[in-house]
Design an enzyme around this catalytic site. Structure first.
Site, PDB file in Angstrom:
ATOM      1  N   THR A   1       6.065  27.043   4.496  1.00 49.33           N
ATOM      2  CA  THR A   1       4.804  26.343   4.265  1.00 49.33           C
ATOM      3  C   THR A   1       3.634  27.211   4.712  1.00 49.33           C
ATOM      4  O   THR A   1       2.623  27.343   4.008  1.00 49.33           O
ATOM      5  CB  THR A   1       4.807  25.008   5.025  1.00 49.33           C
ATOM      6  OG1 THR A   1       6.070  24.374   4.824  1.00 49.33           O
ATOM      7  CG2 THR A   1       3.710  24.105   4.532  1.00 49.33           C
TER       8      THR A   1
ATOM      9  N   HIS B   1      14.680  14.055  11.377  1.00 50.47           N
ATOM     10  CA  HIS B   1      13.487  14.132  12.227  1.00 50.47           C
ATOM     11  C   HIS B   1      12.623  12.882  12.057  1.00 50.47           C
ATOM     12  O   HIS B   1      11.679  12.679  12.803  1.00 50.47           O
ATOM     13  CB  HIS B   1      12.678  15.426  11.999  1.00 50.47           C
ATOM     14  CG  HIS B   1      11.972  15.513  10.686  1.00 50.47           C
ATOM     15  ND1 HIS B   1      11.775  16.696  10.031  1.00 50.47           N
ATOM     16  CD2 HIS B   1      11.409  14.586   9.909  1.00 50.47           C
ATOM     17  CE1 HIS B   1      11.114  16.483   8.913  1.00 50.47           C
ATOM     18  NE2 HIS B   1      10.885  15.203   8.818  1.00 50.47           N
ATOM     19  N   HIS B   2      12.973  12.044  11.090  1.00 51.60           N
ATOM     20  CA  HIS B   2      12.336  10.721  11.019  1.00 51.60           C
ATOM     21  C   HIS B   2      13.042   9.735  11.933  1.00 51.60           C
ATOM     22  O   HIS B   2      12.677   8.578  12.003  1.00 51.60           O
ATOM     23  CB  HIS B   2      12.374  10.184   9.592  1.00 51.60           C
ATOM     24  CG  HIS B   2      11.625  11.041   8.613  1.00 51.60           C
ATOM     25  ND1 HIS B   2      10.290  10.850   8.333  1.00 51.60           N
ATOM     26  CD2 HIS B   2      12.008  12.102   7.877  1.00 51.60           C
ATOM     27  CE1 HIS B   2       9.896  11.747   7.453  1.00 51.60           C
ATOM     28  NE2 HIS B   2      10.918  12.528   7.157  1.00 51.60           N
TER      29      HIS B   2
ATOM     30  N   HIS C   1      12.939  12.517   2.919  1.00 52.68           N
ATOM     31  CA  HIS C   1      12.261  13.782   3.189  1.00 52.68           C
ATOM     32  C   HIS C   1      12.085  14.652   1.944  1.00 52.68           C
ATOM     33  O   HIS C   1      10.991  15.149   1.710  1.00 52.68           O
ATOM     34  CB  HIS C   1      12.808  14.563   4.370  1.00 52.68           C
ATOM     35  CG  HIS C   1      11.726  15.447   4.890  1.00 52.68           C
ATOM     36  ND1 HIS C   1      10.748  14.988   5.739  1.00 52.68           N
ATOM     37  CD2 HIS C   1      11.383  16.702   4.564  1.00 52.68           C
ATOM     38  CE1 HIS C   1       9.863  15.940   5.926  1.00 52.68           C
ATOM     39  NE2 HIS C   1      10.219  17.000   5.233  1.00 52.68           N
TER      40      HIS C   1
ATOM     41  N   TRP D   1       7.299   0.078   3.592  1.00 53.46           N
ATOM     42  CA  TRP D   1       7.785   0.896   2.460  1.00 53.46           C
ATOM     43  C   TRP D   1       9.139   1.539   2.746  1.00 53.46           C
ATOM     44  O   TRP D   1       9.836   1.955   1.837  1.00 53.46           O
ATOM     45  CB  TRP D   1       6.742   1.948   2.043  1.00 53.46           C
ATOM     46  CG  TRP D   1       6.858   3.273   2.732  1.00 53.46           C
ATOM     47  CD1 TRP D   1       6.358   3.591   3.952  1.00 53.46           C
ATOM     48  CD2 TRP D   1       7.500   4.458   2.246  1.00 53.46           C
ATOM     49  NE1 TRP D   1       6.666   4.890   4.256  1.00 53.46           N
ATOM     50  CE2 TRP D   1       7.364   5.454   3.232  1.00 53.46           C
ATOM     51  CE3 TRP D   1       8.189   4.783   1.079  1.00 53.46           C
ATOM     52  CZ2 TRP D   1       7.870   6.733   3.088  1.00 53.46           C
ATOM     53  CZ3 TRP D   1       8.701   6.067   0.949  1.00 53.46           C
ATOM     54  CH2 TRP D   1       8.537   7.015   1.943  1.00 53.46           C
TER      55      TRP D   1
ATOM     56  N   HIS E   1       0.843  -1.199   0.000  1.00 51.49           N
ATOM     57  CA  HIS E   1       0.000   0.000   0.000  1.00 51.49           C
ATOM     58  C   HIS E   1       0.882   1.255   0.000  1.00 51.49           C
ATOM     59  O   HIS E   1       0.702   2.156  -0.821  1.00 51.49           O
ATOM     60  CB  HIS E   1      -0.924   0.006   1.213  1.00 51.49           C
ATOM     61  CG  HIS E   1      -1.636   1.302   1.433  1.00 51.49           C
ATOM     62  ND1 HIS E   1      -2.653   1.728   0.607  1.00 51.49           N
ATOM     63  CD2 HIS E   1      -1.457   2.295   2.346  1.00 51.49           C
ATOM     64  CE1 HIS E   1      -3.067   2.918   1.016  1.00 51.49           C
ATOM     65  NE2 HIS E   1      -2.362   3.289   2.074  1.00 51.49           N
TER      66      HIS E   1
ATOM     67  N   SER F   1      13.440   5.678 -13.880  1.00 49.03           N
ATOM     68  CA  SER F   1      12.402   6.453 -14.565  1.00 49.03           C
ATOM     69  C   SER F   1      12.314   7.864 -13.998  1.00 49.03           C
ATOM     70  O   SER F   1      12.208   8.847 -14.749  1.00 49.03           O
ATOM     71  CB  SER F   1      11.066   5.722 -14.409  1.00 49.03           C
ATOM     72  OG  SER F   1      10.002   6.583 -14.646  1.00 49.03           O
ATOM     73  N   SER F   2      12.385   7.973 -12.676  1.00 50.91           N
ATOM     74  CA  SER F   2      12.228   9.291 -12.052  1.00 50.91           C
ATOM     75  C   SER F   2      13.386  10.217 -12.391  1.00 50.91           C
ATOM     76  O   SER F   2      13.184  11.408 -12.629  1.00 50.91           O
ATOM     77  CB  SER F   2      12.134   9.156 -10.530  1.00 50.91           C
ATOM     78  OG  SER F   2      10.971   8.454 -10.196  1.00 50.91           O
TER      79      SER F   2
ATOM     80  N   LYS G   1       2.906  30.004   2.268  1.00 54.06           N
ATOM     81  CA  LYS G   1       2.108  29.600   1.111  1.00 54.06           C
ATOM     82  C   LYS G   1       0.629  29.625   1.447  1.00 54.06           C
ATOM     83  O   LYS G   1      -0.202  30.148   0.693  1.00 54.06           O
ATOM     84  CB  LYS G   1       2.496  28.185   0.681  1.00 54.06           C
ATOM     85  CG  LYS G   1       3.804  28.143  -0.070  1.00 54.06           C
ATOM     86  CD  LYS G   1       3.904  26.872  -0.895  1.00 54.06           C
ATOM     87  CE  LYS G   1       5.062  27.000  -1.843  1.00 54.06           C
ATOM     88  NZ  LYS G   1       4.718  26.682  -3.218  1.00 54.06           N
TER      89      LYS G   1
ATOM     90  N   SER H   1      -2.068  26.493  -6.653  1.00 53.93           N
ATOM     91  CA  SER H   1      -1.648  27.883  -6.863  1.00 53.93           C
ATOM     92  C   SER H   1      -2.094  28.403  -8.228  1.00 53.93           C
ATOM     93  O   SER H   1      -2.097  29.601  -8.467  1.00 53.93           O
ATOM     94  CB  SER H   1      -0.125  28.011  -6.761  1.00 53.93           C
ATOM     95  OG  SER H   1       0.318  27.636  -5.492  1.00 53.93           O
TER      96      SER H   1
ATOM     97  N   TYR I   1       8.444  16.262  -0.281  1.00 53.98           N
ATOM     98  CA  TYR I   1       8.167  17.482  -1.046  1.00 53.98           C
ATOM     99  C   TYR I   1       7.984  17.176  -2.523  1.00 53.98           C
ATOM    100  O   TYR I   1       7.269  17.904  -3.220  1.00 53.98           O
ATOM    101  CB  TYR I   1       9.262  18.519  -0.773  1.00 53.98           C
ATOM    102  CG  TYR I   1       9.237  18.907   0.683  1.00 53.98           C
ATOM    103  CD1 TYR I   1       8.118  19.561   1.204  1.00 53.98           C
ATOM    104  CD2 TYR I   1      10.250  18.545   1.546  1.00 53.98           C
ATOM    105  CE1 TYR I   1       8.038  19.860   2.554  1.00 53.98           C
ATOM    106  CE2 TYR I   1      10.175  18.844   2.907  1.00 53.98           C
ATOM    107  CZ  TYR I   1       9.072  19.498   3.402  1.00 53.98           C
ATOM    108  OH  TYR I   1       8.972  19.779   4.734  1.00 53.98           O
TER     109      TYR I   1
ATOM    110  N   ARG J   1       2.094   1.748  14.639  1.00 54.46           N
ATOM    111  CA  ARG J   1       1.929   1.631  13.201  1.00 54.46           C
ATOM    112  C   ARG J   1       2.361   0.228  12.753  1.00 54.46           C
ATOM    113  O   ARG J   1       3.069  -0.453  13.484  1.00 54.46           O
ATOM    114  CB  ARG J   1       2.871   2.672  12.620  1.00 54.46           C
ATOM    115  CG  ARG J   1       2.884   2.850  11.178  1.00 54.46           C
ATOM    116  CD  ARG J   1       3.899   3.961  10.916  1.00 54.46           C
ATOM    117  NE  ARG J   1       4.030   4.157   9.489  1.00 54.46           N
ATOM    118  CZ  ARG J   1       4.906   4.976   8.946  1.00 54.46           C
ATOM    119  NH1 ARG J   1       5.722   5.674   9.707  1.00 54.46           N
ATOM    120  NH2 ARG J   1       4.976   5.113   7.643  1.00 54.46           N
TER     121      ARG J   1
ATOM    122  N   ASP K   1       6.852  20.402 -27.242  1.00 51.98           N
ATOM    123  CA  ASP K   1       6.995  19.112 -26.581  1.00 51.98           C
ATOM    124  C   ASP K   1       8.024  19.301 -25.477  1.00 51.98           C
ATOM    125  O   ASP K   1       8.487  20.422 -25.256  1.00 51.98           O
ATOM    126  CB  ASP K   1       7.458  18.023 -27.568  1.00 51.98           C
ATOM    127  CG  ASP K   1       7.015  16.630 -27.119  1.00 51.98           C
ATOM    128  OD1 ASP K   1       7.113  16.337 -25.911  1.00 51.98           O
ATOM    129  OD2 ASP K   1       6.563  15.846 -27.969  1.00 51.98           O
TER     130      ASP K   1
ATOM    131  N   GLU L   1      11.607  13.507  -0.766  1.00 48.33           N
ATOM    132  CA  GLU L   1      10.512  12.780  -1.418  1.00 48.33           C
ATOM    133  C   GLU L   1       9.151  13.314  -0.972  1.00 48.33           C
ATOM    134  O   GLU L   1       8.222  13.417  -1.770  1.00 48.33           O
ATOM    135  CB  GLU L   1      10.642  11.286  -1.102  1.00 48.33           C
ATOM    136  CG  GLU L   1       9.443  10.434  -1.492  1.00 48.33           C
ATOM    137  CD  GLU L   1       9.291  10.263  -2.985  1.00 48.33           C
ATOM    138  OE1 GLU L   1      10.280  10.485  -3.709  1.00 48.33           O
ATOM    139  OE2 GLU L   1       8.182   9.909  -3.433  1.00 48.33           O
TER     140      GLU L   1
END
Lengths: 591, 199, 416
Positions: free
Chosen positions: A315, A289-290, A240, A126, A62, A156-157, A318, A255, A244, A437, A91, A242
């Site tokens: 943040t 912080h993780h 992290h 994950w 998941h 790919s990314s 925004k 926006s 964002y 979790r 293109d 990621e």
């Protein structure tokens, strides 16, 4: 050219965008189904609806699916379709490379899901923390499917990121200065930078794991001096940014959506742009912080507390600017705007619970509990996914030339809001009351049943709400009302060309003089004079190519053959890759 | 205005920055590669001095020999510069000589590396021996794979030059290959310094 | 795929319902009593009225349905019983209020905007406003102030919760293994599993180490979790790194916890019980442990042997002679030497077995010995009918029959 072959060989960014969307939309339901199984299992204490092993596979897949096969590629679908139109390009910079990115993504996604056929779906979550992922502790093929699948997706990314950076830097229409670009293109640029820099870090983490598992290396082997914490550092150094990568595209979409339906330009445009860039930068300095529970010591913890707190500021800026954009506007509420407003309302909750986690002593309680599950779903579903939904409703008329049903869209929005909040809000409480979790079940005495039942009911409502979207997409595509070039009276270039756009997008590249070219009567007339004109000769477009597909097959094959354990097997895949690359290089891009 | 736009339309090479997209894209790619090598090098440094059993780096790394191979690789970068110059001047002879030089020097570097690897294995250092072995072989192996890719690329260019298909107009192709080659070279300087010199 | 486990779980549920309530009740009752006591204490202590009010309301809000339903949460993260837990708690309440205020402001402004600025029929496009530097500066500074206000006490807290206690702390070596916990108190020579007794009022330092993968020690009412990492082997003379957790218990009670870092199949079934008790009760528990349980060994004189429960005697025979239990388990004062599995000294006196999963009754012990997988999938203990491979060694099925298992359970239960 039409038919299947034309799709297999297409290099048109619009078609590739559509394929990205459909693939990620399909995986959205795969991941959603996994989520529902999780929710059924947790509906009652000490339940055994699915086995512990199956449960591990479900939550691992998941998470992996929703992050790598849904949120990221769906954002890339929009990059593909929308960015060239917004910046006035025909293109992307490398159309065939773009096709390669898509095929590698598709095959990578199929590869990782094919593990279900072998009953060996990834089962170590994950984040796949070492040393649980070592051969000793998780024998089986499960981890191997995961690490190879993610490696493939990473390729790919990175290619996608390179392509979009180049496109945005280099293919803007005359006059489209960087600070005239629509916010979505801006956030696509920032996201792409994060992609090309963050993915290699996780790639290294995965490569080290691959060497441990396949060739007996010691990177995460404690008896040889290897340190499992290294994995966590590398993973979160990627992880992290990621976050964002997942959220910034959605910020970009809303926006653009909010000004359109407030009928006012974005308030504080440069500030919103810089805030986005700043988030991307600081996002690199907050990874630990993780890892507050890991035991890095109070000095390191304090540093990451401070950096994490700082990232809250751009943040917040925004959010305030979005509110200021709406202030004094003439607000309309079609579905894209509903979802955009929904994002602002709901993301704020996720952002604020994030502040709680930034305070390390609080995080020591909340880390790896359902409180965190609640937090990141508020951010990633409320923030990222609902922003993408807003984008779907916003750009669907451009893509298909049909209008979507507004009433179905409203049903979708409200059921989503109810289902989403009912699913995830109670998780705050489950977490506060001690539900960890990634837990297959919980004991009845913990009194967590009520919260979990609420979540399960919410999840089904959320699941059903998505069917409104499917039905709306399908119905509107089949028999929606025809859409004009600019159905929303929006300001940016993509709305200056017919819906759906011709395959060359712009018969003549328009010249841009402001941020809202279509909101200035004079400029609009100038732009539309070229964008809506029929060209005498159609612009020459890159010719279709079969080779990206071949190279993608080669890439996936070389990785998949690593699993055979025969050292020369991957060379077969590499040979196919090399053959594809050479044929590609010597095939002219234009006919 | 219309006229400017029409010109833009007819020119496939129109870009906002005036730079070729290939160059911009390739620089971006190199940025990405930097992070890849930074992570591998960091891994090596993190594990420095943490091997539980030998052979340890100070016992086995051969600085004089590696200095020679480093010099060889540096010279290949010089050859690369001259090769690009040859192509830009339209001299097939110079192109062939210097591209050939890059190929030879690059292959020589790989030869040194192959010798070093087999020697280490004989000395009892494999990827599974200790964390030094793991991080050393993976880091230098990745670099070696990059050099190998570069050599294949150069061979392709050499064949193109030999067939007369590398005109001055195609010099961008050589320039980008050169970017790659110099990048790989610089990465080696960093590895040489951090792995071999500072122990 | 699902059927066997569903069946297995059925067994588990039956076993539990036979005996379940006792434990729950024990935990809950002590909790209720203690919570009341602490609240009274807190009332006496607090000075600032507003602060106290905010704390109370904050707790009430966060525990919204708690008070409504009178539920007790055995693993509540906001009901601390240690100095460590109170640091997290007080920070949580501070941040909670800041976030509530910000959320209220953002939502209120938004609600106003959505109502007030709805498009009116025939309305012209509003005058474009591109921005306002003053506003931008203001709403950069405002969150910055809040963030600083949170960061300062946070960093103080970070150092506070990781500071080793001054003076004489009780050191407990905690080892997490898939899927159970070993507790060893070196100064008292006590080794036990899954259920740890601790004295109130004396500082405690837990030294955390894993025997396999990463776990996390989490007993929420004692304070935040701390990862239980495997110890990385270092070269001679190097320093091994382990995590520590320091706290002083303020209250008696049974505190529930569990592993909080995903560690494999039975991660969710790796419970912890910490029994906080008075110094005297704790000493009694320790000396119980240190003296060999009366039934652990066969009685020495024959007259006692005749009065002994025959089932217990039979179980002892099974334990030492007819099975290979002793390969993995040890019992203080006997010849059983195993260190792979949980130490079984005075196992009959624990409230639960299988790391908090089953109440400790003879019936549940039988179930556990016969078919541990039905209780805990992935467990590394062989059953009567199946083998298990642990670190490369295969332990064959125990092949114990029902009579043997019943006797074994009686023997284990007898050692209280």
């Amino acid at each position: 050219m039409t038919g299947l072959w034309s799709w297999l060989t297409t290099v048109d960014h619009k078609r590739i965008g559509v394929m990205y969307f459909l693939t990620s939309f399909f995986f959205f339901f795969v991941g959603g189904l996994e989520a529902l199984l999780i929710r059924i299992q947790l509906m009652r204490p000490e339940n055994a609806f699915i086995s512990a092993e199956t449960y591990s596979q479900m939550f691992t897949m998941h998470g992996t699916t929703m992050v790598f096969l849904v949120a990221m590629p769906m954002a890339v679908a929009f990059f593909n379709y929308v960015v060239p139109l917004q910046i006035g390009a025909r293109d992307v910079a490398f159309p065939r490379l773009n096709a390669l990115s898509f095929w590698v993504f598709l095959f990578g996604g199929l590869f990782i899901n094919s593990s279900f056929l072998f009953g060996a779906a990834p089962n170590t979550s994950w984040v796949g923390y070492a040393n649980l992922t070592s051969l000793q502790f998780t024998p089986g093929r499960n981890v191997e499917f995961w690490l190879i699948g993610l490696s493939i997706l990473g390729i790919s990314s990175i290619l996608g990121g390179v392509n979009f950076i180049t496109t945005i830097i280099n293919l803007r229409a005359p006059g489209m200065k960087l600070l005239r670009m629509p916010l979505f293109s801006w956030m696509a640029l920032v996201t792409s930078f994060l992609l090309v820099t963050a993915i290699p870090v996780v790639a290294v983490a995965l490569i080290l794991l691959a060497f441990d598992r396949f060739f007996g290396a010691n990177f995460y082997e404690v008896t040889a001096g290897g340190d499992p914490i290294l994995w966590q550092h590398l993973f979160w150094l990627f992880g992290h940014p990621e976050v964002y990568i997942l959220i910034l595209p959605s910020f970009g979409i809303i926006s653009d959506v909010i000004p359109t339906f407030s009928r006012k330009p974005l308030f504080g445009y440069p500030v919103v742009v810089y805030a986005g860039i700043l988030i991307g930068f600081i996002g690199w300095g907050v990874w630990s912080h993780h890892m507050f529970t890991v035991g890095l010591g109070p000095i390191a913890d304090s540093f990451f507390v401070a950096s994490t707190m700082i990232i809250a500021i751009p943040t917040a800026i925004k959010i305030f600017n979005w509110l200021a954009t709406m202030w004094g506007g003439a607000l309309r509420f079609p579905p894209p705007m509903l979802f955009a407003v929904g994002v602002v309302a709901v993301f704020t909750v996720g952002g604020l619970s994030g502040i709680m986690h930034a305070s390390a002593p609080i995080d020591l309680q909340q880390h790896d509990s359902y409180f965190v599950v609640a937090h990141f779903h508020y951010v990633l579903v409320g923030g990222a996914l609902m922003g993408l939904f807003s984008g779907i409703y916003f750009w669907f008329p451009k893509v298909t030339g049909k209008l979507m049903s507004e009433s179905l869209g409203k049903w979708h929005f409200w059921t989503t809001m109810i289902g989403f909040n009912l699913t995830f809000f109670p998780m705050h409480f489950a977490g506060l009351f001690g539900m960890p979790r990634r837990t297959w079940t919980y004991q009845a005495e913990l009194n967590l049943e009520t919260w979990n039942q609420l979540s399960t009911v919410g999840a089904f409502i959320f699941g059903i709400s998505s069917l409104f979207l499917v039905w709306n997409l399908f119905r509107s595509w089949k028999k929606g009302e025809a859409a004009p070039a600019n159905p929303w009276d929006a300001a940016t270039l993509e709305w200056s060309i017919p819906s759906p756009p011709p395959h060359y997008n712009f018969p003549v590249l328009p010249k841009v003089r402001s941020r809202e070219p279509l909101w200035d009567e004079v400029e609009r007339a100038e732009v539309e004079a070229v964008t809506l004109s029929e060209p005498e000769h159609e612009p020459e477009m890159p010719s279709p190519s079969f080779w990206p597909l071949v190279v993608a097959l080669g890439v996936v094959l070389s990785w998949a053959l690593v699993m055979t354990g025969v050292w020369w097997a991957p060379l077969l895949g590499l040979a196919l890759t090399a053959f594809g690359i050479f044929s590609w290089a010597f095939q002219p891009a234009f006919r | 205005m219309a006229r400017a736009a029409v010109i833009a339309q007819d020119d496939h090479h129109y870009t906002s920055t005036g730079l070729s997209s290939w160059k911009v894209g390739f620089w971006t790619f190199i940025g990405s590669e930097c992070l890849l090598f930074a992570s591998l090098i960091s891994t090596y440094l993190v594990y420095k001095g943490r091997s539980v059993v030998g052979p340890y780096p100070e016992e086995i790394l051969n600085i004089p020999l590696t200095s020679v191979s480093t010099f060889v690789l540096l010279m290949s970068s010089l050859a690369m510069v001259l090769a690009l110059d040859g192509v830009q001047r339209g001299s097939r002879k110079l192109s062939l000589i210097w591209l050939g030089g890059v190929i030879l020097l690059g292959s020589a570097f790989l030869g040194f590396q192959a010798y070093e690897f087999t020697h280490f294995v004989h000395e009892g250092l494999t990827i599974g021996t200790n964390v030094f072995g793991s991080s050393f072989f993976v880091l230098t192996g990745f670099h070696g794979a990059h050099v190998t890719g570069g050599v294949i690329w150069m061979i392709t260019l050499w064949i193109m030059a030999a067939r007369g298909k590398l005109a001055p107009a195609d010099s961008l192709k050589v320039e980008i290959a050169g970017l790659y080659w110099h990048f790989v070279d610089i990465v080696w300087i960093v590895i040489f310094t951090l792995v071999y010199l500072i122990q | 795929m699902f059927a066997p486990v569903a069946e297995a779980s059925g067994k588990r549920r039956i076993a539990r319902s036979a005996a379940g309530p006792r434990i729950a009740l024990r935990g809950v009752m002590s909790l209720r009593r203690l919570t009341q006591a602490r609240l009274n204490q807190a009332r006496g202590m607090k000075n600032a009225n507003l602060l106290r009010w905010m704390r109370q309301v904050g707790l009430l809000l966060t525990m919204a349905m708690v008070s409504a339903c009178g539920e007790e949460y055995l693993q509540s993260t906001i009901d601390p019983v240690t100095d460590y837990g109170e640091v997290s708690q007080s920070l949580y309440l501070q941040v909670f209020w800041w976030t509530m205020i910000v959320l209220a402001v953002v939502w209120a402004v938004m609600a106003y905007i959505l109502v007030r600025f709805r498009e009116k029929p025939g309305q012209e496009r509003p005058k474009p406003v591109h921005g306002h530097m003053g506003l931008e500066i203001a709403w950069t500074i405002a969150p910055a102030i809040i963030v600083v206000a949170i960061t300062i006490p946070t960093i103080k807290g970070v150092f506070k919760v990781q500071r080793p206690p001054e003076g004489d702390a009780l050191v407990v070596e905690v080892t997490g293994k898939r899927y159970w916990w070993s507790f060893h108190i070196p100064e008292l020579g006590v080794t036990t599993a899954n259920e740890l007794h601790l004295p109130v009022g004396r500082p405690v330092s837990l030294r955390l180490e894993s025997g396999d993968v990463i776990h996390s020690f989490w007993v929420p009412r004692l304070g935040g979790k701390r990862d239980v990492n495997p110890v990385v082997t270092v070269r001679e003379g190097g320093e091994e790194k382990r995590n520590w957790m320091h706290f002083t218990l303020r209250e008696e009670g049974v505190f529930w916890g569990q592993c909080a870092e995903f560690c494999g199949e039975a991660h969710s079934l790796m419970g912890i019980r910490v029994v906080g008790e008075s110094e005297e009760d704790f000493q009694a528990w320790v000396s119980d442990w240190q003296t060999t349980a009366p039934t652990a060994n066969a009685p020495e004189d024959a007259s006692e042997a005749t009065t002994e429960n025959p089932l217990v005697a039979r179980g002892r025979e099974v334990f030492f002679r007819e099975s290979y239990c002793v390969l993995c388990h040890s019992i203080q004062g006997t010849v059983a030497p195993g260190t792979i599995g949980p130490n079984l000294t005075r196992v009959g006196g624990r409230s639960t077995i299988a790391a908090g999963m089953l109440e400790n009754t003879p019936e549940n012990l039988e179930l556990w010995i016969r078919d541990p997988r039905s209780v805990k999938p992935g467990v590394q203990m062989p059953g009567a009918q199946y083998d298990v491979t642990y670190e490369g060694v295969t332990f064959p099925p125990t092949n114990l029959d029902d009579e043997q298992i019943r006797a074994l359970a009686a023997y284990l239960s007898s050692m209280r």
